[in-house]
Design an enzyme around this catalytic site. Structure first.
Site, PDB file in Angstrom:
ATOM      1  N   GLU A  47      21.480  20.432 -13.012  1.00  0.00           N
ATOM      2  CA  GLU A  47      21.044  19.160 -12.418  1.00  0.00           C
ATOM      3  C   GLU A  47      20.059  19.477 -11.297  1.00  0.00           C
ATOM      4  O   GLU A  47      20.439  20.089 -10.302  1.00  0.00           O
ATOM      5  CB  GLU A  47      22.254  18.414 -11.849  1.00  0.00           C
ATOM      6  CG  GLU A  47      21.859  17.149 -11.133  1.00  0.00           C
ATOM      7  CD  GLU A  47      23.027  16.404 -10.493  1.00  0.00           C
ATOM      8  OE1 GLU A  47      23.869  17.032  -9.833  1.00  0.00           O
ATOM      9  OE2 GLU A  47      23.057  15.172 -10.633  1.00  0.00           O
ATOM     10  N   CYS A  65      21.925  10.199  -9.550  1.00  0.00           N
ATOM     11  CA  CYS A  65      22.876  10.840 -10.474  1.00  0.00           C
ATOM     12  C   CYS A  65      22.486  10.535 -11.910  1.00  0.00           C
ATOM     13  O   CYS A  65      22.672  11.364 -12.794  1.00  0.00           O
ATOM     14  CB  CYS A  65      24.292  10.378 -10.166  1.00  0.00           C
ATOM     15  SG  CYS A  65      24.479   8.597 -10.147  1.00  0.00           S
ATOM     16  N   GLU A  71      33.034  10.204  -8.935  1.00  0.00           N
ATOM     17  CA  GLU A  71      31.725   9.913  -9.546  1.00  0.00           C
ATOM     18  C   GLU A  71      30.834  11.092  -9.205  1.00  0.00           C
ATOM     19  O   GLU A  71      30.424  11.255  -8.056  1.00  0.00           O
ATOM     20  CB  GLU A  71      31.147   8.607  -8.979  1.00  0.00           C
ATOM     21  CG  GLU A  71      31.959   7.363  -9.310  1.00  0.00           C
ATOM     22  CD  GLU A  71      31.844   6.940 -10.766  1.00  0.00           C
ATOM     23  OE1 GLU A  71      31.068   7.555 -11.525  1.00  0.00           O
ATOM     24  OE2 GLU A  71      32.558   6.001 -11.158  1.00  0.00           O
ATOM     25  N   LYS A 110      33.492   7.112   4.754  1.00  0.00           N
ATOM     26  CA  LYS A 110      32.708   8.177   5.404  1.00  0.00           C
ATOM     27  C   LYS A 110      31.367   8.341   4.676  1.00  0.00           C
ATOM     28  O   LYS A 110      31.330   8.764   3.527  1.00  0.00           O
ATOM     29  CB  LYS A 110      33.461   9.511   5.313  1.00  0.00           C
ATOM     30  CG  LYS A 110      32.747  10.621   6.077  1.00  0.00           C
ATOM     31  CD  LYS A 110      33.277  11.999   5.721  1.00  0.00           C
ATOM     32  CE  LYS A 110      32.521  12.645   4.598  1.00  0.00           C
ATOM     33  NZ  LYS A 110      31.109  12.924   4.880  1.00  0.00           N
TER      34      LYS A 110
HETATM   35  P1  NAD Z   1      28.102  16.328  -1.923  1.00  0.00           P
HETATM   36  O1  NAD Z   1      29.192  16.583  -2.894  1.00  0.00           O
HETATM   37  O2  NAD Z   1      27.499  17.467  -1.203  1.00  0.00           O
HETATM   38  O3  NAD Z   1      28.593  15.336  -0.782  1.00  0.00           O
HETATM   39  C1  NAD Z   1      29.100  14.045  -1.038  1.00  0.00           C
HETATM   40  C2  NAD Z   1      29.980  13.620   0.118  1.00  0.00           C
HETATM   41  O4  NAD Z   1      31.118  14.475   0.170  1.00  0.00           O
HETATM   42  C3  NAD Z   1      29.338  13.693   1.498  1.00  0.00           C
HETATM   43  O5  NAD Z   1      29.774  12.602   2.266  1.00  0.00           O
HETATM   44  C4  NAD Z   1      29.893  15.003   2.054  1.00  0.00           C
HETATM   45  O6  NAD Z   1      29.942  15.025   3.447  1.00  0.00           O
HETATM   46  C5  NAD Z   1      31.303  15.003   1.477  1.00  0.00           C
HETATM   47  N1  NAD Z   1      31.913  16.316   1.312  1.00  0.00           N
HETATM   48  C6  NAD Z   1      31.309  17.528   1.243  1.00  0.00           C
HETATM   49  N2  NAD Z   1      32.238  18.497   1.042  1.00  0.00           N
HETATM   50  C7  NAD Z   1      33.436  17.877   0.977  1.00  0.00           C
HETATM   51  C8  NAD Z   1      34.770  18.328   0.747  1.00  0.00           C
HETATM   52  N3  NAD Z   1      35.044  19.608   0.555  1.00  0.00           N
HETATM   53  N4  NAD Z   1      35.749  17.417   0.712  1.00  0.00           N
HETATM   54  C9  NAD Z   1      35.480  16.105   0.871  1.00  0.00           C
HETATM   55  N5  NAD Z   1      34.241  15.610   1.084  1.00  0.00           N
HETATM   56  C10 NAD Z   1      33.235  16.484   1.133  1.00  0.00           C
HETATM   57  O7  NAD Z   1      27.041  15.494  -2.732  1.00  0.00           O
HETATM   58  P2  NAD Z   1      25.611  15.053  -2.250  1.00  0.00           P
HETATM   59  O8  NAD Z   1      24.756  16.281  -2.225  1.00  0.00           O
HETATM   60  O9  NAD Z   1      25.738  14.215  -1.024  1.00  0.00           O
HETATM   61  O10 NAD Z   1      25.151  14.094  -3.438  1.00  0.00           O
HETATM   62  C11 NAD Z   1      24.448  14.534  -4.544  1.00  0.00           C
HETATM   63  C12 NAD Z   1      25.373  14.654  -5.736  1.00  0.00           C
HETATM   64  O11 NAD Z   1      26.076  13.444  -5.943  1.00  0.00           O
HETATM   65  C13 NAD Z   1      24.618  14.913  -7.040  1.00  0.00           C
HETATM   66  O12 NAD Z   1      25.313  15.863  -7.807  1.00  0.00           O
HETATM   67  C14 NAD Z   1      24.674  13.557  -7.744  1.00  0.00           C
HETATM   68  O13 NAD Z   1      24.536  13.613  -9.140  1.00  0.00           O
HETATM   69  C15 NAD Z   1      25.995  13.050  -7.311  1.00  0.00           C
HETATM   70  N6  NAD Z   1      26.049  11.598  -7.406  1.00  0.00           N
HETATM   71  C16 NAD Z   1      26.861  11.028  -8.328  1.00  0.00           C
HETATM   72  C17 NAD Z   1      26.878   9.649  -8.470  1.00  0.00           C
HETATM   73  C18 NAD Z   1      27.751   8.983  -9.493  1.00  0.00           C
HETATM   74  O14 NAD Z   1      27.966   7.789  -9.366  1.00  0.00           O
HETATM   75  N7  NAD Z   1      28.264   9.685 -10.489  1.00  0.00           N
HETATM   76  C19 NAD Z   1      26.074   8.857  -7.663  1.00  0.00           C
HETATM   77  C20 NAD Z   1      25.253   9.477  -6.728  1.00  0.00           C
HETATM   78  C21 NAD Z   1      25.258  10.849  -6.599  1.00  0.00           C
END
Ligand code: NAD
Length: 474
Positions: free
Chosen positions: A375, A278, A244, A171
């Protein structure tokens, strides 16, 4: 293939539409560019059933055959760089050259991951018995990706999960579903039906996935706040999880650094992809001996950088990807203004369409300020002065995060010594953000659970099984 319309999910090797759809917006102008299928719970059930049905056949397929097919998927992505990159810029906002880098990275990530080997350990080979430990696939993996690097972060999951013999339902984020859907269409003919399924939907789809008993594992990349919810929701069925999550990476710049040679690299450590990485540098600790010189060099360079629509020639930084993130970053900036911190540049969003925030740097805000402790995930960087190495290590580590970090200096032994004291999953010396499908990558503390990449990452898509055979005559 038409990359500009007809976005469909991939279920059981076929294009699949949904009864409902949702809009996808170009963050550079806030115009709706397309609609994507909004999967219902029944659509998700169908995708999971397809993955479940495909699992025994895929798991029984020799690993070298799986390897070959994953490698071919990489080739198909690399054969469509131009179309995929344009689409990625349209929905994500990043400039074309960065979008191209992501697509190329995605292709090569699959090809690299395809070369990993699953280890077998012989525990005992004695007169009495032969015992060995091997790694078998888990079953059906639910993969959830964020919007900052929709393609490459999906590949982090697809490559090793499929290589290990699992099937998958992926997804993408609702902010960036389009490139992933077209990628699915491109690779659909390579894999047996049901091995890789792609579903798109709104805010409910992720929680439906994490709670669904049809998954054996959830591999999630996103924010720490959502990661907690994922873990909670996976608990009732004891799904395996790899998380992650977010980071607040410190860069530590030592006094012997060559300021002139390194200033641009240090700038991009923080501002590549508009800071939406990230492992972007989110706090830059600069030794007091070179603070003024480096600060001035960063600002002078920052003022030359072109912020604009990522599809326009010459753009170096695009818009933020989406409105909630845009507003979050503006909120952090406003907090810094309210507190009276000193801005070196930026700070005021122009009143134009699109989620644009100018390159913003702050001059030595307090350690406990929100702009240092949180962050930002945007084009905002606090520069912070330090004088003592022990103290800066303590400050770098005084966070709930532990994803990445970097140390910069000519004395490599000294820089390495400091790097090894940083409590983060990856620490770079004199570079940053270099990742490889051959190297484990993950977060300490609240930056995550488990790793992706390398043999360690591959093993996270397996159950460990020990076989013990007594050597007796039948
Ligand atoms: P997010 O947590 O809002 O969303 C990530 C994904 O999770 C999306 O596909 C979203 O639709 C889904 N999602 C949202 N709520 C959910 C729930 N309750 N249950 C299951 N899935 C759900 O994150 P974002 O805003 O898309 O991404 C930014 C964040 O991701 C930043 O904090 C960044 O640091 C982190 N990030 C981490 C890595 C890593 O490898 N550690 C890499 C990239 C981004």
């Amino acid at each position: 293939m038409n990359f500009d319309s007809d976005y469909a999910m991939l279920i059981n090797g076929q294009r699949a539409t949904a009864a409902a759809s949702f809009d996808v917006v170009n963050p550079a102008n806030e115009q709706v560019i397309a609609s994507a299928p909004d999967a219902s719970p029944e659509d998700l059930d169908t995708a999971i059933a397809a993955a479940r049905a495909a699992f025994p056949g895929w798991a029984a397929t020799p690993i070298d055959e799986r390897r070959k097919l994953i490698d071919q998927m990489g080739d198909v992505i690399l054969a469509n760089i131009d179309s995929l990159k344009r689409l990625l810029t349209k929905e994500q906002g990043k400039p074309h050259h960065e979008a191209e880098g992501e697509i190329i990275g995605a292709g090569y990530w699959l090809k690299g991951a395809a070369q990993l080997q699953l280890p077998v350990t012989v525990n005992e080979d004695s007169a009495e018995r032969y015992s060995y430990t091997r790694h078998v696939p888990l079953g059906v993996v639910g993969a959830i990706a964020p919007w900052n690097f929709p393609m490459i972060l999906a590949m982090f999951k697809i490559g090793p999960a499929l290589l290990a013999g699992n099937t998958m339902v992926l997804k993408p984020s609702p902010f960036t579903p389009l490139t992933t859907l077209k990628m699915g269409e491109l690779v659909a003919g390579i894999l047996p039906p049901g091995v890789l399924n792609i579903v798109t939907g709104g805010d409910s789809l992720g929680p439906w996935m994490t709670a669904h008993p049809g998954f054996d594992k959830i591999s999630f990349t996103g924010s720490t706040a959502t990661g907690r919810r994922v873990m909670q929701s996976a608990a009732p069925t004891l799904k395996r999880v790899t998380l992650e999550l977010g980071g607040n990476d410190a860069a530590i710049v030592m006094p012997d650094v060559d300021v002139e040679a390194m200033a641009q690299q240090l700038f991009w450590a923080a501002f590549t992809n508009n800071g939406q990485i990230c492992i972007a540098t989110k706090r830059m600790y600069i030794h007091e001996d070179i603070y003024d010189e480096l600060r001035d060099a960063l600002v002078a360079y920052g003022k030359t950088v072109k912020v604009g629509d990522g599809s326009e020639q010459g753009t170096q930084i695009g818009p933020l990807n989406n409105k909630p993130q845009y507003e979050r970053v503006l909120g952090l900036i406003q907090d810094a203004k309210d507190k009276g911190y000193n801005f070196l540049m930026g700070g005021d969003a122009a009143d134009v369409p699109g989620y644009f925030i100018p390159v913003t740097m702050l001059d030595n805000p307090p350690e406990d300020s929100r702009i240092v402790q949180e962050e930002q995930f945007g084009p905002v960087l606090p520069l912070i002065k330090f004088s003592d190495a022990d103290q800066v290590v303590a400050r770098a580590n005084a966070t709930k995060y532990g994803l990445g970090g970097s140390v910069w200096g000519k004395d490599e032994d000294k820089a390495l010594e400091i790097a090894e004291r940083i409590a983060s999953g990856t620490v770079w010396v004199n570079e940053t953000q270099h990742l490889s499908p051959m190297a484990a990558f993950g977060g300490m503390k609240q930056s995550g659970l488990g790793v992706e990449g390398g043999v360690e990452g591959l093993l996270e898509y397996t159950n460990t099984q020990t076989i013990v055979r007594k050597k007796v005559a039948a």
